[in-house]
Motif scaffolding. Sequence first.
Motif, short mmCIF file in Angstrom:
data_model
loop_
_atom_site.label_atom_id
_atom_site.label_comp_id
_atom_site.label_asym_id
_atom_site.label_seq_id
_atom_site.Cartn_x
_atom_site.Cartn_y
_atom_site.Cartn_z
N ILE A 107 -47.39 19.93 4.41
CA ILE A 107 -47.96 18.98 3.92
C ILE A 107 -47.85 17.73 3.01
CG2 ILE A 107 -49.73 17.54 5.19
CD1 ILE A 107 -49.89 19.88 7.43
N LYS A 108 -48.27 19.25 1.58
CA LYS A 108 -48.80 18.51 0.22
C LYS A 108 -47.67 17.96 0.08
CE LYS A 108 -52.55 21.64 -0.79
NZ LYS A 108 -52.72 22.26 -1.87
N SER A 109 -46.70 18.96 -0.24
CA SER A 109 -45.78 18.34 -0.80
C SER A 109 -44.37 16.93 -0.06
CB SER A 109 -44.74 18.60 -0.27
OG SER A 109 -44.32 20.73 -1.25
N ALA A 110 -44.98 16.43 0.64
CA ALA A 110 -44.08 15.64 2.04
C ALA A 110 -45.51 14.64 1.50
CB ALA A 110 -44.28 16.08 2.80
N GLY A 111 -46.79 14.70 0.97
CA GLY A 111 -47.57 13.54 1.55
C GLY A 111 -47.59 12.35 1.81
N PRO A 112 -47.74 12.89 3.49
CA PRO A 112 -47.62 11.44 4.22
C PRO A 112 -48.79 10.51 3.75
CG PRO A 112 -48.78 13.95 5.27
CD PRO A 112 -47.74 13.95 3.65
N ASP A 113 -48.30 9.22 4.42
CA ASP A 113 -49.45 8.43 4.60
C ASP A 113 -50.86 8.54 4.82
OD1 ASP A 113 -47.74 6.28 3.61
OD2 ASP A 113 -47.18 5.26 4.98
N TRP A 114 -51.02 8.76 6.39
CA TRP A 114 -52.07 9.82 6.55
C TRP A 114 -53.13 10.24 5.48
CZ3 TRP A 114 -53.24 14.20 7.13
CH2 TRP A 114 -52.79 15.63 7.69
N LEU A 115 -52.55 11.46 5.22
CA LEU A 115 -52.96 12.52 3.84
C LEU A 115 -53.61 11.45 2.87
CD1 LEU A 115 -54.20 14.94 3.12
CD2 LEU A 115 -51.91 15.31 2.26
N GLN A 116 -52.79 10.44 2.01
CA GLN A 116 -53.66 10.16 0.93
C GLN A 116 -54.97 9.17 2.26
OE1 GLN A 116 -52.86 10.02 -2.56
NE2 GLN A 116 -55.45 8.88 -2.16
N ARG A 117 -54.77 7.99 2.81
CA ARG A 117 -55.33 7.37 3.38
C ARG A 117 -56.84 8.12 3.87
NH1 ARG A 117 -51.89 5.59 6.65
NH2 ARG A 117 -52.25 6.58 8.72
N GLU A 118 -56.39 9.49 4.42
CA GLU A 118 -58.23 10.74 4.17
C GLU A 118 -58.62 10.90 3.05
OE1 GLU A 118 -59.85 11.02 7.24
OE2 GLU A 118 -58.08 10.28 8.33
N ARG A 119 -57.66 10.74 2.14
CA ARG A 119 -58.51 11.95 0.80
C ARG A 119 -59.05 10.21 0.42
NH1 ARG A 119 -53.04 15.19 -1.86
NH2 ARG A 119 -53.79 16.68 -0.72
N ASP A 120 -59.00 9.44 0.45
CA ASP A 120 -58.99 8.02 -0.09
C ASP A 120 -60.61 7.99 0.65
OD1 ASP A 120 -57.17 7.86 -2.15
OD2 ASP A 120 -56.32 6.11 -0.08
N THR A 121 -60.60 8.22 1.94
CA THR A 121 -61.39 8.11 2.78
C THR A 121 -63.10 9.07 2.24
OG1 THR A 121 -60.98 6.96 4.06
CG2 THR A 121 -62.77 8.43 4.88
N GLN A 122 -62.65 10.15 2.30
CA GLN A 122 -63.42 11.53 1.66
C GLN A 122 -63.68 11.03 -0.49
OE1 GLN A 122 -64.33 13.70 3.92
NE2 GLN A 122 -64.63 15.02 2.68
N ALA A 123 -63.02 10.97 -0.89
CA ALA A 123 -63.25 10.49 -1.89
C ALA A 123 -64.56 9.57 -2.42
CB ALA A 123 -62.06 10.15 -2.70
N GLU A 124 -63.71 8.01 -0.96
CA GLU A 124 -65.54 6.96 -0.95
C GLU A 124 -66.81 7.92 -0.63
OE1 GLU A 124 -65.83 4.04 -1.96
OE2 GLU A 124 -63.82 4.85 -3.01
N VAL A 125 -66.56 8.74 0.54
CA VAL A 125 -67.74 9.66 1.20
C VAL A 125 -68.59 10.00 -0.20
CG1 VAL A 125 -68.13 11.53 2.39
CG2 VAL A 125 -66.97 9.93 3.51
N ARG A 126 -68.12 10.88 -0.88
CA ARG A 126 -68.54 11.65 -1.71
C ARG A 126 -69.11 11.33 -2.92
NH1 ARG A 126 -62.77 15.62 -2.47
NH2 ARG A 126 -63.75 17.45 -0.64
N LYS A 127 -68.61 9.71 -3.40
CA LYS A 127 -68.98 8.94 -3.92
C LYS A 127 -70.51 8.37 -3.86
CE LYS A 127 -65.22 6.04 -5.44
NZ LYS A 127 -65.26 4.48 -6.25
N GLU A 128 -70.14 8.12 -2.55
CA GLU A 128 -71.10 7.43 -1.68
C GLU A 128 -72.63 7.94 -1.42
OE1 GLU A 128 -74.05 5.21 0.59
OE2 GLU A 128 -72.38 4.15 -1.08
N ALA A 129 -72.18 9.65 -1.28
CA ALA A 129 -73.03 11.22 -1.22
C ALA A 129 -73.70 10.72 -2.43
CB ALA A 129 -72.33 12.27 -0.78
#
Length: 129
Positions: free
Chosen positions: A93-115
């Motif tokens: 999954i990491k190698s394939a780098g699907p769009d949903w994974l990148q979206r979720e990583r971006d979301t997670q980064a925003e959540v961490r920034k807000e925290a």
Amino acid sequence: MTSPKSPQTMKPATAAKKLGVYLEATPAQFQEGVVSRDELNALQTDPPEWLRELRRNGPHPRSVIAAKLGISIGGLARGGITEALTTEQIDEIKSAGPDWLQRERDTQAEVRKEAVRVKEQGGPRRPRS
């Protein structure tokens, strides 16, 4: 008179969660018994081969999969991942780098920034009544 202390025990599911392994992949003896606090500590300190193998290759529980992918457990569900995965499957999954994974990583980064922002401000403010 005091009664002898009985050892503190936990269900196999609780022990598996604390060990970070998928319960259904553990040996039958582990799944069918109870685990004492001392046994859990021994498993963490000096893991048997089956535990080392599970941690290394899986299948892994969703919490471990999410951590390895850098997303939330909810993000796994949104990405359609509902079952335990092996390390090899996670790497694919990491190698394939699907769009949903990148979206979720971006979301997670925003959540961490807000925290961090909330923590730096001293936590959420309550309105005065």
